[in-house]
Design an enzyme around this catalytic site. Structure first.
Site, PDB file in Angstrom:
ATOM      1  N   HIS A 174       0.885  -1.254   0.057  1.00 39.21           N
ATOM      2  CA  HIS A 174      -0.185  -0.010   0.024  1.00 39.21           C
ATOM      3  C   HIS A 174       0.980   1.352   0.033  1.00 39.21           C
ATOM      4  CE1 HIS A 174       0.516   0.474   4.444  1.00 39.21           C
ATOM      5  NE2 HIS A 174       0.381  -0.992   4.631  1.00 39.21           N
ATOM      6  N   ASP A 176      -0.122   4.268   1.253  1.00 40.47           N
ATOM      7  CA  ASP A 176      -0.624   5.230   2.450  1.00 40.47           C
ATOM      8  C   ASP A 176       0.238   4.591   3.549  1.00 40.47           C
ATOM      9  OD1 ASP A 176      -2.495   2.632   2.285  1.00 40.47           O
ATOM     10  OD2 ASP A 176      -2.885   3.071   4.130  1.00 40.47           O
ATOM     11  N   GLU A 243      -4.969   1.388   2.925  1.00 43.58           N
ATOM     12  CA  GLU A 243      -4.996   0.067   3.768  1.00 43.58           C
ATOM     13  C   GLU A 243      -5.083   0.479   5.317  1.00 43.58           C
ATOM     14  OE1 GLU A 243      -3.363  -3.161   6.061  1.00 43.58           O
ATOM     15  OE2 GLU A 243      -2.497  -1.170   5.853  1.00 43.58           O
ATOM     16  N   GLU A 244      -4.574   1.632   5.483  1.00 43.77           N
ATOM     17  CA  GLU A 244      -4.320   1.638   7.158  1.00 43.77           C
ATOM     18  C   GLU A 244      -6.068   2.090   7.753  1.00 43.77           C
ATOM     19  OE1 GLU A 244      -1.970   0.863   8.806  1.00 43.77           O
ATOM     20  OE2 GLU A 244      -0.178   0.950   7.683  1.00 43.77           O
ATOM     21  N   HIS A 553       3.981   2.340  12.657  1.00 45.31           N
ATOM     22  CA  HIS A 553       3.098   3.094  13.208  1.00 45.31           C
ATOM     23  C   HIS A 553       3.660   3.893  14.348  1.00 45.31           C
ATOM     24  CE1 HIS A 553      -0.325   0.467  11.674  1.00 45.31           C
ATOM     25  NE2 HIS A 553       0.473   0.454  10.838  1.00 45.31           N
TER      26      HIS A 553
HETATM   27 ZN   LIG Z   1       0.998  -2.163   6.010  1.00 42.12          ZN
END
Ligand SMILES: [Zn+2]
Ligand SMILES: *[C@@H]1O[C@H](CO)[C@@H](O)[C@H](O)[C@H]1NC(C)=O
Ligand SMILES: *[C@@H]1O[C@H](CO)[C@@H](O)[C@H](O)[C@H]1NC(C)=O
Ligand SMILES: *[C@@H]1O[C@H](CO)[C@@H](O)[C@H](O)[C@H]1NC(C)=O
Ligand SMILES: *[C@@H]1O[C@H](CO)[C@@H](O)[C@H](O)[C@H]1NC(C)=O
Ligand SMILES: *[C@@H]1O[C@H](CO)[C@@H](O)[C@H](O)[C@H]1NC(C)=O
Length: 583
Positions: A174, A176, A243-244, A553
């Site tokens: 992804h 993003d 995706e997130e 993250h």
């Molecule tokens: Zn990921």
């Protein structure tokens, strides 16, 4: 990967728990003494294809065979490109520059980001620069592959193969990233969107989750192309934009498009982020491609009761009654299940088969856990007491994460609401999980003479005392399980071993082979949008560090740069291997 749960370090080594476990295990140890026991922790030779293990529950194949190496033909005739990818300094430098540039483009998405049709400009501003960056950095890809923009900036690249009867492969990642928090910006060693490469690590948001995968896959394709590779089997890349936050705008649309174009079960395999690349556990090296994913559901429970003045309250307000419900639910956790339907089962069979350090009692219990109920119980005891992280590999979770109620200190609360978040174990379902909560709601409702409305169905009629409403949100069933021990699996595992043991670290593993075992992905991925395309879905990104250690993250997200090169090397080899295979 969305929503990573931190692996807890083994927290249950307190004396009392250990004692508890040993006491619980004694009958099993005695009983299992009568069962054929062979798991004595013999170390393997590198060239030994299968561990000669006989066990009650082995099917047609031995438990956890060491998968033989799989190499592309080109490796024997000319290994220079793959060695260049792994160890050439100027390749490394130019590769670092490409990933760094990708990290510098801020593609952060938020829970309240609009849909594309609601605000196309929002998405243009974030993702058009990323598209333009790809176009200028990888001009060859844009030549030899067809590129499609889907729902704005979700991307599909298609490198057409010459043989249309071969199923295409889909490689995904992804674009993003998760946002950074202003409050913690000062804690970053390097600013999150500078993509600093210090010679050893590459730092920044998205460096691990997962622009490294996206850029790595593209680099592998460009290297293949530069070396004259012409695929027989079509190669498709799919890069979502959200995706997130669930994938609805990106992967969902890509999945629809591919389904329409190629049909159901039309892909050789899908490989996405996730899994554990290479971890050392109980004295062995494990690579754990994710072959399953837990399900998820939020159960929203509301309680409506008559309001009134706080000077004449009933014995229990809606807050009090909801508290009793929550206690009741928490007092009955879900049962842990250790069954072959769960990838974790196979992972631990592998650990039990190959680990030199696992205690004999646990080893025996795990190896016999399918056929013997007592052994199964001991194995569950071991996993549930090792850490919360291992416990919830085999158990549905329940976490009351939200509660609201009341408006004023002198008014009775008319509406109180709690939200319970569940991660559903692979043997279970959304239905079974919600049913358990509902059972408790009905019990409490009867006790307090309340009605119950589940979705649109009245389960108990409303009364003067009030009623519960129950509904589910954001539900996703556990993923269909990817088959293991088939040819697709052996090819994947064989290339993983080849790349780590022969190419990347010819001397690291001594006489211990990398054990490739199925794992369960720790968070959810975009893959659920691709379920109809194939049963062979792998969540696996090569590299040296599990996602949590890369601070994905969090503050200081980074990767060891060797990991990035291993992604490129892996795909460079794997794509050649599957190109000359029949389906
Ligand atoms: Zn990921
Ligand atoms: C690469 O190929 C060369 C020449 O065939 C060989 O000598 C060398 O051992 C190979 N290297 C690896 C890591 O396989
Ligand atoms: C690679 O980059 C480093 C700086 O990070 C530099 O010292 C080195 O000379 C470069 N090597 C090559 C071959 O370009
Ligand atoms: C679960 O499925 C059964 C059978 O389809 C159905 O009767 C029941 O209402 C479902 N339960 C929930 C909580 O959705
Ligand atoms: C493509 O298929 C042909 C014929 O089946 C085979 O000879 C060739 O090796 C394949 N190409 C690659 C790159 O494997
Ligand atoms: C295409 O692949 C199929 C399945 O592997 C094979 O039978 C066929 O010979 C291939 N066709 C060509 C032209 O290589």
């Amino acid at each position: 990967m969305v929503d990573i749960e931190k692996q807890q370090s083994a927290s249950a080594t307190t004396t009392s728990k250990l004692l508890h476990f040993i006491i619980r295990s004694i009958p099993a140890i005695i009983l299992l003494g009568f069962i054929a026991i062979t798991g004595s922790g013999v170390l393997l030779n590198k060239d030994q294809d299968y561990f000669p293990l006989s066990s009650k529950n082995c099917g047609s194949r031995p438990l956890c065979p060491i998968i033989p190496y799989v190499r592309p033909d080109s490796y024997h005739s000319d290994n220079s490109t793959v060695l260049k990818i792994i160890s050439d300094e100027s390749f490394r430098n130019s590769s670092a520059k490409k990933l760094s540039g990708a990290v510098r483009i801020k593609t952060d998405v938020y829970d309240d980001s609009p849909l594309v049709k609601e605000d196309p400009k929002y998405w243009d501003d974030k993702f058009k620069p990323f598209y333009e960056y790809l176009e200028s950095t990888f001009p060859n890809l844009f030549e030899f592959a067809e590129v499609e923009r889907i729902n704005g900036w979700a991307l599909v690249f298609t490198w057409k193969g010459s043989n249309h009867s071969l199923k295409p492969i889909l490689l995904t990642a992804h674009q993003d990233v998760v946002p950074t928090q202003d409050a913690t910006l000062k804690d970053w060693t390097y600013p999150p969107y500078e993509g600093v490469y210090d010679g050893e690590h590459l730092w920044g948001r998205g460096s691990a989750d997962c622009k490294n995968l996206l850029i790595g896959v593209i680099e592998a394709l460009e290297e293949l192309h530069a070396n004259g590779f012409k695929p027989n089997r079509t190669i498709v890349l799919g890069f979502g934009i959200d995706e997130e936050i669930g994938g609805e705008r990106g992967a969902s649309k890509i999945g629809e498009k591919l389904l329409e174009k190629y049909g159901k079960s039309s892909f050789y395999a899908v490989i996405d982020e996730g899994g554990q690349s290479l971890i050392e556990q109980e004295g062995i090296f494990l690579a754990l491609p994710g072959t399953g994913e837990k399900g998820i559901v939020n159960v929203v429970i509301g309680l409506n009761t008559p309001g009134g003045h706080s000077s004449v309250p009933p014995d229990h307000t809606s807050i009090g009654i909801l508290s009793k419900l929550i206690s009741s639910i928490e007092d009955e956790p879900f049962h842990a299940i250790f069954s072959p339907r769960n990838p974790t089962f196979h992972e631990y069979q592998c650990i039990a088969t190959h680990s030199p350090s696992l205690s004999p009692a646990v080893r025996t219990a795990i190896l016999n856990a399918e056929a013997n109920p007592l052994a199964n119980e001991v194995a569950i005891e071991y996993l549930t007491h090792q850490s919360l992280a291992t416990r919830y590999l085999i158990e549905t979770t329940q976490a009351v994460d939200l509660i609201h109620g009341g408006a004023k200190s002198n008014a009775l609360p008319e509406y109180t609401e709690a939200v319970i978040n569940h991660r559903i174990s692979v043997e279970s379902s959304v239905n079974e999980t919600v049913s358990k909560d509902l059972r408790h709601v009905l019990k409490i409702a009867k006790r307090f003479n309340l009605g119950v409305l589940y979705e649109d169905t009245e389960l108990l009629p409303k009364t003067d005392a009030g009623y519960f409403t129950v509904h589910k949100e954001g539900s996703l069933e556990p993923a269909p399980l990817t088959p293991v021990n088939d040819k697709h699996w052996d090819i994947l595992g064989g290339v993983i071993r080849h790349v780590y043991e022969e190419v990347a670290y010819p001397s690291k593993f001594d006489d211990k082979p990398v054990v490739v075992a199925p794992g369960i992905a720790t968070g959810n991925t975009d893959t659920h949008w691709y379920w109809p395309l194939t049963e062979h879905i792998y969540r696996y990104r090569p590299g040296l560090t599990p996602t949590v250690e890369t601070h994905a993250h969090g503050v200081d997200e980074h990767i060891p740069f060797d990991s990035h090169l291993q992604i490129i090397a892996f795909y460079y080899q794997y794509l050649q291997v599957i190109d000359s295979l029949e389906d």
